[in-house]
Design a protein around this motif. Structure first.
Motif, mmCIF file in Angstrom:
data_model
loop_
_atom_site.group_PDB
_atom_site.id
_atom_site.type_symbol
_atom_site.label_atom_id
_atom_site.label_comp_id
_atom_site.label_asym_id
_atom_site.label_seq_id
_atom_site.Cartn_x
_atom_site.Cartn_y
_atom_site.Cartn_z
ATOM 1 N N GLY A 1 47.555 44.905 42.613
ATOM 2 C CA GLY A 1 48.003 43.559 43.435
ATOM 3 C C GLY A 1 48.031 42.491 42.396
ATOM 4 O O GLY A 1 47.181 42.200 41.624
ATOM 5 N N THR B 1 48.636 44.890 47.183
ATOM 6 C CA THR B 1 47.699 44.764 48.193
ATOM 7 C C THR B 1 47.475 43.181 48.390
ATOM 8 O O THR B 1 46.950 42.807 49.347
ATOM 9 N N CYS B 2 47.779 42.232 47.589
ATOM 10 C CA CYS B 2 47.675 41.009 47.508
ATOM 11 C C CYS B 2 48.703 40.374 48.770
ATOM 12 O O CYS B 2 48.810 39.153 48.964
ATOM 13 N N TYR C 1 48.791 41.408 51.546
ATOM 14 C CA TYR C 1 47.955 41.351 52.880
ATOM 15 C C TYR C 1 46.430 41.242 52.680
ATOM 16 O O TYR C 1 45.851 41.046 53.664
ATOM 17 N N ASN C 2 45.891 41.200 51.479
ATOM 18 C CA ASN C 2 44.542 40.962 51.252
ATOM 19 C C ASN C 2 44.215 39.897 50.146
ATOM 20 O O ASN C 2 44.980 39.324 49.634
ATOM 21 N N ASP C 3 42.883 39.466 50.299
ATOM 22 C CA ASP C 3 42.471 38.400 49.356
ATOM 23 C C ASP C 3 42.059 38.948 47.903
ATOM 24 O O ASP C 3 41.770 38.161 47.026
ATOM 25 N N THR C 4 41.827 40.318 47.956
ATOM 26 C CA THR C 4 41.381 40.971 46.655
ATOM 27 C C THR C 4 42.296 41.950 46.074
ATOM 28 O O THR C 4 42.757 42.735 46.793
ATOM 29 N N SER D 1 42.244 45.428 43.197
ATOM 30 C CA SER D 1 41.248 46.212 42.704
ATOM 31 C C SER D 1 41.983 47.311 41.741
ATOM 32 O O SER D 1 43.029 47.249 41.514
ATOM 33 N N THR E 1 37.262 44.841 41.009
ATOM 34 C CA THR E 1 38.050 44.033 42.013
ATOM 35 C C THR E 1 38.027 42.355 41.471
ATOM 36 O O THR E 1 36.955 41.936 40.498
ATOM 37 N N ASP F 1 39.947 38.257 42.695
ATOM 38 C CA ASP F 1 40.642 37.603 43.729
ATOM 39 C C ASP F 1 41.993 37.688 43.309
ATOM 40 O O ASP F 1 42.459 37.441 42.301
ATOM 41 N N CYS F 2 42.893 37.535 44.325
ATOM 42 C CA CYS F 2 44.294 37.781 44.402
ATOM 43 C C CYS F 2 44.857 36.328 43.679
ATOM 44 O O CYS F 2 44.338 35.475 44.133
#
Length: 339
Positions: A218, A224-225, A227-230, A232, A325, A327-328
């Motif tokens: 992401g 994935t960023c 919908y998520n904050d992290t 990987s 992992t 942070d986005c």
């Protein structure tokens, strides 16, 4: 290039150039495309071969003393030059080694004008030794200078390849950075009729362990960023040929990981290319094969980085246990905006 004959010059030269004209080799320079190229220079100088001089040839069978290789010996006895006299033997081995044994010479002579070294057919590749400072002509004892290819065949008898079969040929290598070679295979029939030649390109690689990662899944409002904050990524410990090892193996060896997964420069050279081709040094400086007209590493930047930042082999990369992992990324909204 394969040669089946050599011109032996009384000026201390062994010349493999098909276009060589005798009498044109009294003066010249290694690394210069002139009248004399494709040569071995045991003692290149304007030498005089008078009544006391002799130049001879002999063949030496393979033995433990020759390292298991056959050899051709070209002997120069009592050649005269402006500073004194010199006698030496040039040994050409079937495995590609070259040795020059300096038997007799004048210690008080000035050797600054003598050329010693080897040169390719195009003269673009050569190795020259400084005879006046790098070689012990100022003493009376005999000494030897050897030129050893980094890739050479091991000793062994000739082998016949059966129809539909195979044989094993062994080679020796030296761990030197930035070297390549071409292996020429010259097959013959049982009746000694030549068949089509084959060429194999060889490049030196180095075995080591390193962290290898996939790309982050992401980025800024992508993957994935969204919908998520992290974000990987997968990280693994691998060797040079991509064999997996336990993570502890890389951590214990303080292994480095290239900072950008599968990074290549704008020309398409990878971090492994930079190392094996000698483009960079571990210090982060340019390597022995980097050319001045290429500019700097930054001139070949790709994906926002260049070799001395992205590549462990070039002084960059990441050390320690790599994160899996993070942070986005985010962008602050402009002042006064909403929504």
């Amino acid at each position: 290039t394969y040669y089946d004959e050599v011109h032996v010059s009384s000026n201390g030269l062994l010349i493999f150039d098909d276009g060589y004209s005798p009498g044109t080799d009294a003066v010249g320079e290694l690394g210069t495309d002139d009248d004399v190229d494709a040569l071995i220079a045991p003692f290149w100088y304007d030498l005089i071969c008078d009544e006391a001089c002799a130049v001879s040839y002999s063949e030496v069978a393979a033995s433990s003393e020759t390292g298991g290789a056959q050899a051709v010996v070209i002997r120069y006895d009592n050649l005269t030059f402006s500073e004194g006299k010199v006698s030496f033997d040039s040994w050409l081995y079937s495995d590609g080694r070259i040795s020059v044994v300096y038997q007799q010479f004048t210690p008080t002579a000035n050797y600054s004008g003598v050329k010693v070294g080897v040169e390719s057919p195009s003269a673009t590749r050569y190795l020259a030794l400084d005879a006046s400072s790098a070689m012990p002509f100022n003493v009376s004892n005999p000494f030897m200078v050897s030129f050893t290819p980094w890739f050479r065949p091991s000793s062994g008898p000739p082998q016949t390849v059966p129809v539909g079969g195979s044989v094993t040929f062994e080679f020796q290598t030296d761990p030197l950075v930035g070297l390549m070679a071409w292996l020429m295979v010259r097959p013959f029939t049982a009746e000694r009729v030549p068949m089509q030649r084959r060429f194999v390109r060889l490049r030196q690689r180095f075995w080591d362990l390193s962290w290898v990662s996939t790309a982050w899944d992401g980025g800024l409002h992508t993957g994935t960023c969204l919908y998520n904050d992290t974000a990987s990524r997968s990280v693994s410990c691998q060797d040079t040929v991509a064999t997996l090892y336990a993570d502890e193996s890389c951590n214990a060896s303080s292994s480095c990981m290239n900072s950008v997964s599968n990074w290549v420069d704008s020309f398409g050279n990878s971090c492994d290319d930079y190392r094996s081709l000698g483009f960079c040094a571990q210090s982060g400086e340019v390597g022995i094969a980097w050319r001045d007209n290429w500019g700097t590493f930054a001139d070949w930047e790709e994906a926002g980085t260049h070799a001395s930042v992205a590549c462990c082999n070039c002084g960059g990369g990441e050390y320690g246990w790599p994160a899996e992992t993070r942070d986005c990324e985010s962008v602050a909204c402009p002042q006064g905006s909403s929504g």
